[in-house]
Design a protein around this motif. Structure first.
Motif, short mmCIF file in Angstrom:
data_model
loop_
_atom_site.label_atom_id
_atom_site.label_comp_id
_atom_site.label_asym_id
_atom_site.label_seq_id
_atom_site.Cartn_x
_atom_site.Cartn_y
_atom_site.Cartn_z
N LEU A 31 3.82 -23.36 -40.44
CA LEU A 31 3.27 -22.83 -41.69
C LEU A 31 3.79 -23.57 -42.92
N ASP A 32 4.67 -24.53 -42.68
CA ASP A 32 5.18 -25.31 -43.81
C ASP A 32 4.03 -26.02 -44.55
N PHE A 33 3.04 -26.54 -43.77
CA PHE A 33 1.89 -27.21 -44.38
C PHE A 33 0.61 -26.93 -43.60
N PHE A 34 -0.36 -26.39 -44.29
CA PHE A 34 -1.71 -26.26 -43.72
C PHE A 34 -2.69 -26.17 -44.87
N LYS A 35 -3.92 -26.52 -44.59
CA LYS A 35 -5.00 -26.39 -45.58
C LYS A 35 -6.33 -26.22 -44.85
N LEU A 36 -7.15 -25.30 -45.36
CA LEU A 36 -8.49 -25.09 -44.78
C LEU A 36 -9.51 -26.02 -45.43
N ASN A 37 -10.63 -26.19 -44.73
CA ASN A 37 -11.78 -26.97 -45.24
C ASN A 37 -11.36 -28.41 -45.54
N ALA A 38 -10.76 -29.05 -44.54
CA ALA A 38 -10.33 -30.45 -44.71
C ALA A 38 -11.50 -31.30 -45.18
N ASP A 39 -11.30 -32.05 -46.22
CA ASP A 39 -12.29 -32.95 -46.84
C ASP A 39 -13.49 -32.22 -47.43
N HIS A 40 -13.47 -30.90 -47.41
CA HIS A 40 -14.48 -30.08 -48.11
C HIS A 40 -15.93 -30.42 -47.72
N SER A 41 -16.20 -30.32 -46.42
CA SER A 41 -17.60 -30.40 -46.01
C SER A 41 -18.16 -29.01 -45.71
N GLY A 42 -17.30 -27.98 -45.74
CA GLY A 42 -17.75 -26.60 -45.54
C GLY A 42 -18.22 -25.99 -46.85
N ILE A 43 -19.21 -25.11 -46.77
CA ILE A 43 -19.80 -24.50 -47.97
C ILE A 43 -19.14 -23.14 -48.20
N TYR A 44 -17.95 -23.17 -48.74
CA TYR A 44 -17.24 -21.94 -49.07
C TYR A 44 -16.07 -22.26 -50.00
N ARG A 45 -15.53 -21.22 -50.61
CA ARG A 45 -14.32 -21.32 -51.42
C ARG A 45 -13.16 -20.77 -50.61
N THR A 46 -11.97 -21.33 -50.81
CA THR A 46 -10.79 -20.84 -50.11
C THR A 46 -9.80 -20.28 -51.12
N SER A 47 -9.38 -19.03 -50.91
CA SER A 47 -8.44 -18.36 -51.81
C SER A 47 -7.09 -18.22 -51.13
N TYR A 48 -6.09 -18.92 -51.69
CA TYR A 48 -4.72 -18.86 -51.18
C TYR A 48 -3.87 -17.96 -52.08
N THR A 49 -2.69 -17.61 -51.59
CA THR A 49 -1.72 -16.91 -52.45
C THR A 49 -1.20 -17.91 -53.49
N PRO A 50 -0.70 -17.41 -54.63
CA PRO A 50 -0.13 -18.33 -55.63
C PRO A 50 0.98 -19.22 -55.06
N GLU A 51 1.76 -18.65 -54.13
CA GLU A 51 2.86 -19.43 -53.54
C GLU A 51 2.30 -20.60 -52.71
N ARG A 52 1.26 -20.32 -51.92
CA ARG A 52 0.66 -21.38 -51.09
C ARG A 52 0.00 -22.43 -51.97
N LEU A 53 -0.64 -21.98 -53.04
CA LEU A 53 -1.28 -22.92 -53.96
C LEU A 53 -0.24 -23.87 -54.55
N SER A 54 0.92 -23.33 -54.88
CA SER A 54 2.01 -24.14 -55.42
C SER A 54 2.48 -25.16 -54.38
N LYS A 55 2.60 -24.71 -53.13
CA LYS A 55 3.01 -25.62 -52.05
C LYS A 55 1.97 -26.72 -51.82
N LEU A 56 0.69 -26.35 -51.93
CA LEU A 56 -0.37 -27.36 -51.75
C LEU A 56 -0.33 -28.38 -52.88
N GLY A 57 0.00 -27.92 -54.09
CA GLY A 57 0.16 -28.85 -55.21
C GLY A 57 1.26 -29.86 -54.91
N GLN A 58 2.35 -29.39 -54.31
CA GLN A 58 3.44 -30.29 -53.93
C GLN A 58 3.01 -31.21 -52.78
N ALA A 59 2.25 -30.66 -51.83
CA ALA A 59 1.75 -31.46 -50.70
C ALA A 59 0.87 -32.60 -51.20
N ALA A 60 0.11 -32.31 -52.25
CA ALA A 60 -0.75 -33.35 -52.84
C ALA A 60 0.11 -34.49 -53.36
#
Length: 883
Positions: A538-567
């Motif tokens: 769970l240290d790193f994961f992300k849904l909709n890799a490369d964004h070919s799926g037609i949906y929005r993904t809502s993460y917790t603020p903490e996960r969003l912060s971690k994804l910002g760091q992963a970027a």
């Protein structure tokens, strides 16, 4: 005869099948022999049409489509013998149907022939057979006659069976002055002198089986260039006021693209030539008429020295889109307009696919995530959106579905399928579909069947839900550390954030494309409301890799912060980063996340290095600033200061000087950051723009690079007055290329002085701005509150004139309404717009009104919900004074 059409006897003027207003099925057209003689002085034309018919049911009437035509005489024959020399012809104007009634009953199985003589007007509405004008070097206005038949305007040109499934062959003859060029879908069969040698009659070879909306004919003074680099000759035509050499890029690209599509589809282009024509007045971007594609000048002709990288990409995309239609749409055609997405979605997808093959350095699949996908998700997040397969019943409803759902969501669905199947298997399925249905008509299920057959996967079961239902889901992610898993839940997403239970019943098959450090799991699919999925780390994961799926993904603020760091750590692709920012922006706007979280996320991307990601950062910040346009000036100034803090350093680092070594993306990156910094009042960029403009105004036309021409004009107009305005206005009037003219016209709206705003609106109302371009100066006014208010007053005050100039059945009125109204964001403004349109008959533009109102409501909700949150964030981060 397709299963969607069924007979109801022979005497009615229309046949209601599936609730549609369609023609009776008593006769079926086989061949049209059409002769037209346009008069470019009186703007009228004379015509005769002889239609060969198969009689399917005993009948004593023939109904066919006609609109704004005068039918003077009719003759009905059977097996060569006249049965009615002057039968009664009645017109139903509302249904756009002419009915020829005769005494003798023609029995089923016979061959009949209907001959009609008629006249029509060469209108100036860019529909049917119409006139288009241009100015010579001496300032003289000249005219040409051209066509635009899609969706239901062949009936404006000549009486015909104007439905996609009623395919027939066409033999066209054009009578015109000897010096004029005559073009149609096919090559010329023969030409002869008529009227004592004053005119010529040009007859074209008979076409293959095709739908009426793909027929085209042109008469005018035209120059051309030609290539024989493809199996059949290809030409680009333009009026004499244009430099025909500017068609060279499109000409060469067309030859390569046709060869590429022949191989991809394993099917030869079936016509003997391909002509592409730049039309001075054209309502769309281009039209895929079989063998005779028509374009807006700016979407076909390209001066590579005087146009920027983004314009080149646009021209390539339009050319490849229209050429894809030669197979997908023209050879194989949807059986009715609710299948429009089959044409437009596929041609859109194919243009990206071929562009990526030809220009891999453009990285168009990255751009797709912030362009086509976001366009689809934006419109489809409104309550007033519609399914991809949308039921249409009347002609006046059809124009309104040529929108981001049919094009962008349609192509996004195909991208999703192509990823699910694999691109090579997808293309094989398309080949099979084309081979099976060539010269015929199809429904969506026929494509699903071909793709399922090629892949062995349950395509219809997965995809029908996406095409038959409105909207898309937001997938909410919660984490279960003890179980090393995530729980994902889907719900309907609405921009207004007020989904009602009855609107949230559809369960979509959502391809999760789960990215972890181990790679991407393409097999995980959410088909229920809520499901748990194991994630090893769970240290790193992300849904909709490369964004070919037609949906929005809502993460917790903490996960969003971690994804910002992963970027920042390089764990996310460009598509992942851009798509994540797009999702965060949309979720903040609709109340799924706080806007302060979005602002913090954007702030964390200040070291981002990729153009596509920066483009999406600025789009989301731009949406926020647009929503807050009528809020207090301290908050507006603070948001501008935040934008400046984000972009200034990057803009200065990249610079605004362009060299031959700058690649395609770097050119656009420099232009993006320069414009963003300048419009946020970065003093260095503003000064640089003013200096370039001063040299330009003094006669050095190379002082402003084409990549930043629009930004320089806008920055200078925003900070200038009448002197600068007059210089940009002069470029609209006298620039050498359509590209520069339209750029200047759009930028005029950036001027904020009230007198200059009125000049821009007066220009939009004048004959100087072609109907096709009226939206340009109007859209330029959206960046400031005074312009938005004045534009609305203009629409109300001039409603009758605008309504007359832009008939609602032709689509442009809806565009003008959306541009004029959608910038509002206060309850008082919403009430005013609702009241204004409550008194109007909105037939033909009701979707545009509803979608505009939904857009305003969404912004009102956003501000009411997060106004304080945004203000606090700006204070905490020192962009706004703490009061």
């Amino acid at each position: 005869m397709c299963s969607s059409r069924r007979g109801d006897g022979s005497l009615g003027s229309t046949n209601v099948a599936h609730g549609r207003e369609v023609l009776p099925t008593n006769v079926k057209p086989v061949h049209y022999d059409l002769t037209l003689e346009p008069d470019l002085v009186k703007f009228t034309y004379d015509g005769t049409v002889i239609i060969d018919l198969d009689v399917a049911e005993d009948t004593n009437s023939i109904s066919l489509n006609a609109n704004e035509l005068q039918i003077h005489s009719a003759v009905v024959s059977v097996e060569g013998a006249v049965v009615a020399a002057n039968p009664e012809v009645t017109m139903n104007k509302d249904a756009q149907v002419a009915t020829v009634t005769f005494g003798e009953t023609i029995v089923a199985g016979k061959k009949a022939q209907l001959k009609l003589a008629f006249t029509g007007e060469l209108n100036d509405n860019m529909a049917g057979f119409y006139r288009s004008s241009y100015k010579t070097a001496k300032g003289e206005t000249k005219y040409m006659a051209t066509t635009q038949m899609e969706p239901t305007d062949a009936r404006r040109s000549f009486p015909c069976f104007d439905e996609p499934a009623l395919k027939a062959k066409f033999t066209v003859t054009l009578v015109a002055d000897r010096h004029l060029t005559c073009l149609s879908n096919m090559d010329i069969a023969h030409e002869k002198e008529v009227q004592g040698g004053a005119k010529k009659a040009v007859t074209f070879n008979t076409s293959p089986l095709m739908s009426t909306y793909l027929l085209a004919f042109i008469v005018g003074e035209l120059n051309y260039i030609e290539t024989k680099a493809f199996r059949v000759p290809i030409r680009v035509y333009a009026t004499p006021d244009q430099d025909i050499e500017h068609g060279r890029f499109s000409l060469d690209l067309a030859a390569r693209t046709l060869a590429f599509y022949e191989k991809a589809f394993d099917n030869e282009f079936p016509l003997p030539k391909m002509d592409m024509v730049a039309i001075p007045d054209f309502s769309a971007g281009a039209m895929e008429n079989w063998g005779l594609i028509t374009y807006r000048v700016v979407d076909l002709l390209l001066d590579e020295k005087a146009s920027g990288a983004s314009r080149k990409e646009r021209v390539a995309e339009v050319v490849q889109h229209e050429l894809a239609h030669q197979w997908f749409g023209n050879l194989v055609t949807m059986d009715f307009w609710d299948g429009l997405w089959l044409n437009e979605g596929f041609a859109t997808w194919m243009s990206w696919y071929s562009c990526n093959t030809f220009y891999p350095e453009w990285k168009v699949w990255q751009t797709y995530v912030i362009d086509t996908l976001q366009s689809a998700l934006s419109l489809d997040s409104l309550r007033s959106s519609h399914p991809i397969e949308v039921p249409v019943k009347r002609a006046d409803e059809i124009n309104q579905i040529f929108d981001a759902i049919s094009y962008s969501k349609g192509s996004s669905v195909l991208r999703m399928i192509s990823k699910y199947m694999g691109e090579d298997v997808f293309i094989q399925g398309v080949r099979n579909y084309i081979h099976k249905h060539a010269y015929g008509n199809t429904q969506t299920g026929d494509l699903w069947a071909a793709l399922a057959d090629a892949s062995g996967k349950p395509i219809e079961q997965v995809m029908d839900i996406w095409t038959k239902n409105v909207g898309f889901p937001v997938v909410t992610v919660s984490e279960n550390p003890a179980a090393s898993s995530i729980t994902v839940k889907q719900n309907r997403f609405l921009r207004t954030g007020d989904v009602r239970p009855e609107e949230d019943t559809t369960l979509y098959p959502v391809t999760l494309a789960l990215r972890t450090k181990q790679g991407v799991d393409e097999t995980a699919m959410l088909t229920e409301r809520e499901t748990e999925f194991p994630v090893a780390d769970l240290d790193f994961f992300k849904l909709n890799a490369d964004h070919s799926g037609i949906y929005r993904t809502s993460y917790t603020p903490e996960r969003l912060s971690k994804l910002g760091q992963a970027a920042k750590n390089g764990l996310l692709t460009v598509e992942d980063r851009a798509g994540m920012i797009a999702d965060s922006g949309a979720l903040a706007a609709s109340g799924y996340q706080l806007t302060s979280g979005l602002l913090s996320l954007l702030k964390s991307f200040d070291s981002e290095s990729e153009f596509v990601v920066w483009n999406e950062i600025l789009t989301r910040l731009g949406n926020l600033r647009a929503a807050w346009l009528f809020e207090d000036h301290q908050t507006r100034d603070a948001l501008k200061a935040f934008q400046r803090s984000l972009v200034s350093a990057k803009a200065h680092e990249l610079g605004w000087h362009f060299s031959a070594d700058d690649d395609h993306i770097l050119q656009q990156f420099k232009a993006l950051m320069f414009g963003a910094a300048g419009m946020a009042n970065d003093p260095v960029v503003v000064q640089a723009a003013q200096e370039m403009f001063a040299r330009f105004a003094a006669g050095d036309l190379d002082a402003i690079h084409p990549n930043i021409r629009g930004s320089v004009f806008s920055i200078v107009l925003k900070n200038g007055g009448a002197k600068e305005y007059d210089i940009v206005l002069d470029r609209f009037r006298h620039a050498a290329t359509s590209d520069e003219k339209t750029t200047a016209l759009r930028c005029l709206g950036s001027a904020e002085d009230p007198a200059l705003i009125q000049r821009t609106l007066a220009l939009a109302s004048s004959d100087e701005v072609k109907n096709q371009d009226i939206y340009l100066p109007l859209s330029g006014l959206r960046s400031h509150a005074a312009g938005v208010d004045a534009r609305w007053t203009w629409l109300k005050s001039n409603w009758d004139a605008i309504f007359k100039r832009l008939p609602p059945s032709l689509g442009m009125l809806g565009t003008v309404i959306q541009i004029t109204v959608s910038s509002f964001s206060t309850p008082a403004q919403l009430k005013e717009v609702e009241a204004f349109f409550a008194e109007k008959d909105t037939k033909g533009f009701d979707r545009a009104v509803e979608q505009s109102l939904d857009t305003i409501r969404a912004k009102i909700s956003w501000i009411e919900r997060d106004g304080g949150d945004v203000e606090n964030w700006l204070k905490t981060n020192s962009f706004r004074e703490k009061l």
